[in-house]
Design a protein around this motif. Structure first.
Motif, PDB file in Angstrom:
ATOM      1  N   HIS A  79       0.832  -1.203   0.000  1.00 62.54           N
ATOM      2  CA  HIS A  79       0.000   0.000   0.000  1.00 62.54           C
ATOM      3  C   HIS A  79       0.866   1.252   0.000  1.00 62.54           C
ATOM      4  O   HIS A  79       1.910   1.298   0.644  1.00 62.54           O
ATOM      5  CB  HIS A  79      -0.946  -0.010   1.200  1.00 62.54           C
ATOM      6  CG  HIS A  79      -2.036  -1.021   1.062  1.00 62.54           C
ATOM      7  ND1 HIS A  79      -1.851  -2.350   1.403  1.00 62.54           N
ATOM      8  CD2 HIS A  79      -3.308  -0.914   0.600  1.00 62.54           C
ATOM      9  CE1 HIS A  79      -2.969  -3.018   1.163  1.00 62.54           C
ATOM     10  NE2 HIS A  79      -3.868  -2.167   0.674  1.00 62.54           N
ATOM     11  N   HIS A  84      -4.264   4.663   2.706  1.00 62.85           N
ATOM     12  CA  HIS A  84      -4.582   3.662   1.690  1.00 62.85           C
ATOM     13  C   HIS A  84      -4.750   2.299   2.360  1.00 62.85           C
ATOM     14  O   HIS A  84      -5.716   1.565   2.101  1.00 62.85           O
ATOM     15  CB  HIS A  84      -3.445   3.630   0.662  1.00 62.85           C
ATOM     16  CG  HIS A  84      -3.713   2.755  -0.525  1.00 62.85           C
ATOM     17  ND1 HIS A  84      -2.701   2.259  -1.324  1.00 62.85           N
ATOM     18  CD2 HIS A  84      -4.864   2.296  -1.066  1.00 62.85           C
ATOM     19  CE1 HIS A  84      -3.212   1.532  -2.285  1.00 62.85           C
ATOM     20  NE2 HIS A  84      -4.529   1.536  -2.158  1.00 62.85           N
ATOM     21  N   GLY A 146      -1.845  -2.114  -4.223  1.00 64.59           N
ATOM     22  CA  GLY A 146      -2.988  -2.085  -3.327  1.00 64.59           C
ATOM     23  C   GLY A 146      -3.972  -3.212  -3.565  1.00 64.59           C
ATOM     24  O   GLY A 146      -3.992  -3.835  -4.628  1.00 64.59           O
ATOM     25  N   ALA A 195      -6.518   7.121  -8.353  1.00 59.08           N
ATOM     26  CA  ALA A 195      -6.856   5.707  -8.172  1.00 59.08           C
ATOM     27  C   ALA A 195      -6.874   5.003  -9.520  1.00 59.08           C
ATOM     28  O   ALA A 195      -7.150   5.601 -10.560  1.00 59.08           O
ATOM     29  CB  ALA A 195      -8.217   5.576  -7.492  1.00 59.08           C
TER      30      ALA A 195
END
Length: 316
Positions: A79, A84, A146, A195
């Motif tokens: 991450h 996050h 992530g 993102a």
């Protein structure tokens, strides 16, 4: 700790608080192990394998053209910053509680492994497709990290296995449950432009492949929930009559509150693990109720073997 992590650890503190509020003993083992592993990776416990984001991030250029296949898994566990990590792991807590209890731990671990690999593969495929179709090489250079893509896949499953109704996208926009992941896909991109849109989209597609496509039959041909349950029953002498899981139904309070999803009547045996659309405080209260119900059920339905042993000791 590295400089990246020294910028702030508020997310770690919030995650620890969330775990304590929920109750570590309520979180199933695979879900808890995933959270602990990703928190440990963030805290540089494994610097050899996760030295930095650039060393593990996943892009079609690195993975496909340079054959760095290990990044299909490594990137999902890393991450970029503490918040996050916090938001992803907070989401994993509730999805894991619901799905791991539904599928049992062995199958859930299998599901997570397959979803992680496939979400990464679909992400690479989407970026290659967009790069060639739009002649835009930026898609090939996008490097993501992530667990968000896997969480979107799990969200599709949670939505599928819970009653239809209205959920709150990002906690405040009411939408029909069947659209919740599509709406959140767009909203997250608007709120957080950095993102990975294709990463989140890849997760949704993998989830849909599972509930509507060929993925579930293919996976179940190797390991199925029924196989796991049969093995567990055979080795533990498990009797369905001793299950301590409680059934209940929700009442619709009207409007667009967090408990608006409609639910089947009690005779349908809807399990209390359902948490879709509820705030974390409401989920915590439901968890406390479940714990109380389990304790009550244990008193109402004692183990028959234990009763027989007590009776034999009494007469002997």
């Amino acid at each position: 700790m590295s400089g990246r992590r020294n910028r702030g650890n508020l997310g770690l503190i919030l995650l620890g608080s969330q775990l304590l509020n929920v109750g570590v003993n309520r979180i199933p083992p695979v879900t808890l192990a995933l959270i602990a592993a990703q928190a440990a990776i963030f805290m540089d416990v494994f610097p050899k394998y996760f030295p930095s984001a650039s060393a593990v991030c996943m892009s079609s250029y690195i993975v496909w053209y340079h054959k760095r296949w290990e990044r299909l898994f490594l990137s999902a566990l890393f991450h970029a910053d503490d918040m996050h990590l916090y938001f992803n792991m907070s989401s994993l807590i509730w999805k894991g509680i619901f799905l791991e209890k539904k599928f049992k731990s062995v199958y859930f671990a299998y599901l997570i492994s397959v979803f992680t690999a496939l979400t990464s593969v679909v992400y690479i495929g989407l970026n290659i497709l967009l790069e060639n179709a739009l002649e835009d090489h930026s898609y090939g250079m996008q490097c993501a990290v992530g667990f968000s893509g896997v969480l979107f896949a799990l969200k599709v499953l949670v939505t599928h296995y819970t009653p239809p109704g209205r959920h709150l996208a990002l906690g405040f926009i009411p939408v029909p449950s069947r659209w919740i992941y599509w709406v959140e896909l767009i909203l997250i991109q608007l709120v957080t432009p950095n993102a990975s849109f294709t990463g989140h989209l890849a997760g949704i597609l993998v989830g849909l492949f599972y509930i509507k496509g060929p993925l579930k039959p293919l996976m179940d041909s190797i390991i199925s929930p029924e196989m796991v349950n049969n093995y567990r029953n055979h080795n533990t002498g498990y009797r369905s009559g001793n299950s301590h899981s409680s059934n209940y139904s929700y009442t619709d309070r009207g409007g667009y509150s967090r408990s608006t999803p409609s639910a089947p009547p009690p005779e349908y045996g809807f399990r209390q693990e359902y948490t879709g659309g509820l705030s974390e405080d409401e989920q915590y209260r439901r968890a406390q109720q479940e714990s109380l119900r389990e304790q009550t059920n244990q008193r109402l339905y004692p183990d028959l073997d234990e009763l027989r042993r007590h009776r034999m000791r009494h007469y002997n």
